[in-house]
Design an enzyme around this catalytic site. Structure first.
Site, PDB file in Angstrom:
ATOM      1  N   LYS A 267      -2.999   3.509   6.412  1.00  0.00           N
ATOM      2  CA  LYS A 267      -3.097   2.053   6.460  1.00  0.00           C
ATOM      3  C   LYS A 267      -1.828   1.448   7.041  1.00  0.00           C
ATOM      4  O   LYS A 267      -1.867   0.473   7.798  1.00  0.00           O
ATOM      5  CB  LYS A 267      -3.357   1.510   5.047  1.00  0.00           C
ATOM      6  CG  LYS A 267      -3.785   0.056   5.009  1.00  0.00           C
ATOM      7  CD  LYS A 267      -4.206  -0.368   3.613  1.00  0.00           C
ATOM      8  CE  LYS A 267      -5.511   0.250   3.205  1.00  0.00           C
ATOM      9  NZ  LYS A 267      -6.003  -0.270   1.910  1.00  0.00           N
TER      10      LYS A 267
ATOM     11  N   ARG B 211      -0.425   5.995   3.972  1.00  0.00           N
ATOM     12  CA  ARG B 211       0.269   6.112   5.262  1.00  0.00           C
ATOM     13  C   ARG B 211      -0.634   5.730   6.426  1.00  0.00           C
ATOM     14  O   ARG B 211      -0.181   5.153   7.416  1.00  0.00           O
ATOM     15  CB  ARG B 211       0.769   7.548   5.446  1.00  0.00           C
ATOM     16  CG  ARG B 211       1.910   7.925   4.507  1.00  0.00           C
ATOM     17  CD  ARG B 211       2.381   9.342   4.780  1.00  0.00           C
ATOM     18  NE  ARG B 211       3.438   9.753   3.858  1.00  0.00           N
ATOM     19  CZ  ARG B 211       3.982  10.959   3.863  1.00  0.00           C
ATOM     20  NH1 ARG B 211       3.559  11.871   4.732  1.00  0.00           N
ATOM     21  NH2 ARG B 211       4.940  11.273   3.000  1.00  0.00           N
TER      22      ARG B 211
ATOM     23  N   SER C  51       0.850  -1.188   0.000  1.00  0.00           N
ATOM     24  CA  SER C  51       0.000   0.000   0.000  1.00  0.00           C
ATOM     25  C   SER C  51       0.886   1.238   0.000  1.00  0.00           C
ATOM     26  O   SER C  51       2.005   1.221   0.505  1.00  0.00           O
ATOM     27  CB  SER C  51      -0.900   0.012   1.235  1.00  0.00           C
ATOM     28  OG  SER C  51      -1.617   1.229   1.321  1.00  0.00           O
TER      29      SER C  51
ATOM     30  N   ASP D 228      -7.922  -5.620   0.107  1.00  0.00           N
ATOM     31  CA  ASP D 228      -8.859  -4.957  -0.783  1.00  0.00           C
ATOM     32  C   ASP D 228     -10.202  -5.011  -0.081  1.00  0.00           C
ATOM     33  O   ASP D 228     -10.572  -6.046   0.484  1.00  0.00           O
ATOM     34  CB  ASP D 228      -8.922  -5.645  -2.148  1.00  0.00           C
ATOM     35  CG  ASP D 228      -9.513  -4.730  -3.206  1.00  0.00           C
ATOM     36  OD1 ASP D 228      -9.013  -3.602  -3.359  1.00  0.00           O
ATOM     37  OD2 ASP D 228     -10.482  -5.120  -3.880  1.00  0.00           O
TER      38      ASP D 228
ATOM     39  N   ARG E 196     -12.424  -5.528   8.468  1.00  0.00           N
ATOM     40  CA  ARG E 196     -10.964  -5.688   8.452  1.00  0.00           C
ATOM     41  C   ARG E 196     -10.479  -6.417   9.706  1.00  0.00           C
ATOM     42  O   ARG E 196      -9.563  -7.239   9.642  1.00  0.00           O
ATOM     43  CB  ARG E 196     -10.284  -4.331   8.306  1.00  0.00           C
ATOM     44  CG  ARG E 196      -8.760  -4.439   8.194  1.00  0.00           C
ATOM     45  CD  ARG E 196      -8.112  -3.148   7.749  1.00  0.00           C
ATOM     46  NE  ARG E 196      -8.405  -2.867   6.353  1.00  0.00           N
ATOM     47  CZ  ARG E 196      -8.981  -1.759   5.916  1.00  0.00           C
ATOM     48  NH1 ARG E 196      -9.338  -0.815   6.763  1.00  0.00           N
ATOM     49  NH2 ARG E 196      -9.203  -1.577   4.624  1.00  0.00           N
TER      50      ARG E 196
END
Length: 206
Positions: free
Chosen positions: A24, A22, A19, A80, A190
Site C-alpha cells: 500500500k 508495504r 498503514s 479502509d 480506491r
C-alpha cells in the site's frame, strides 16, 4: 472543522500513510509522486496499529488517520475498504479482511461468500474505499469511492489481490483479477476515492 474544508497539503510536506502494508505504501507513493509530497508509513515510524472498532469504513479510516497524525505530529492518510454483497446484506463489508482470517486466506473467504450466496439470483456487489486525511489538531476530511458489479464464480484471473478474482465491475465481462493492474487501478473504488482526495487536498502537480 470548517477550516478543514479548504485545507490542503503543501509541496514539500511530509505525510504519514497510516498503514503497515508495504504494498500500500508503494501504491500511494506512486499516486503522490508528482505532487512533491514525501510519504512515510506508520510502520516505518514504529506507530502501533489501532484496533478498528468503528461500524463503518469512514469510522475505521478516521480511527487510523487520527491516531497516526496525533502520534507523529504530521498529517496522516488512512484508507479502509472492502467488498459488500447485496445477497449477504452488505457483508463482509468492514469485516472483509477479517473474513480471510489471520493468514489472509482469501480463497477460503471467496468460497465462503459463494456458499453464503447459495442459490440467490441477486449477485450484485460493490467495493467501497474510504480515504481519511487527518491533521494533528484533530481536523479530518473523508472521501469515498465506490464501484458496482457482480459476484463471479469460479474465481478468475491472476492479477490484483483480495476478492478481485470474484468481482466483475459493471460493463465488464472480466473480473478485476483478469485486468492488467493499471487498467483496474484506473477505475477502482480506491481510484475514485483518490480522485476526490486529489481534487480537494493536493497542490497542483509539478
Amino acid at each position: 472543522m470548517s477550516g478543514a474544508q479548504t485545507r490542503r497539503l503543501a509541496r514539500g510536506e511530509q505525510l504519514v500513510l497510516a498503514s503497515h502494508n508495504r504494498g500500500k505504501l508503494a501504491e500511494f507513493d506512486a499516486l503522490l509522486g508528482g505532487y512533491g509530497i514525501t510519504i512515510v508509513s506508520a510502520g516505518q515510524l514504529g506507530l502501533p496499529e489501532p484496533e478498528e472498532t468503528a461500524d463503518s469504513f469512514a469510522g475505521n479510516a478516521a480511527l487510523k488517520a487520527v491516531a497516526a497524525a496525533q502520534a507523529s505530529g504530521l498529517p496522516a492518510l488512512a484508507d479502509d475498504s472492502g467488498l459488500c454483497v447485496a445477497a449477504l446484506g452488505g457483508a463482509p463489508g468492514i469485516y472483509s479482511a477479517r473474513w480471510a482470517g489471520p493468514d489472509k486466506d482469501f480463497p477460503a473467504a471467496m468460497a465462503r461468500i459463494h456458499e453464503a450466496i447459495g442459490d440467490d439470483t441477486d449477485r450484485s456487489a460493490w467495493f467501497i474505499s474510504v480515504l481519511c486525511l487527518a491533521w494533528p489538531d484533530g481536523s479530518v476530511r473523508v472521501f469515498e469511492g465506490r464501484i458496482d458489479g457482480q459476484i463471479a464464480w469460479p474465481p478468475r484471473g491472476a492479477h490484483g489481490h483480495g476478492y478481485d478474482p470474484i468481482f466483475t465491475p459493471e460493463g465488464e465481462t472480466r473480473t478485476f483479477a483478469e485486468m492488467p493492474e493499471a487498467e483496474k487501478n484506473a477505475i477502482s473504488h480506491r481510484a475514485r476515492a483518490f480522485a476526490a482526495f486529489r481534487a480537494a487536498c493536493l497542490p497542483d502537480p509539478g
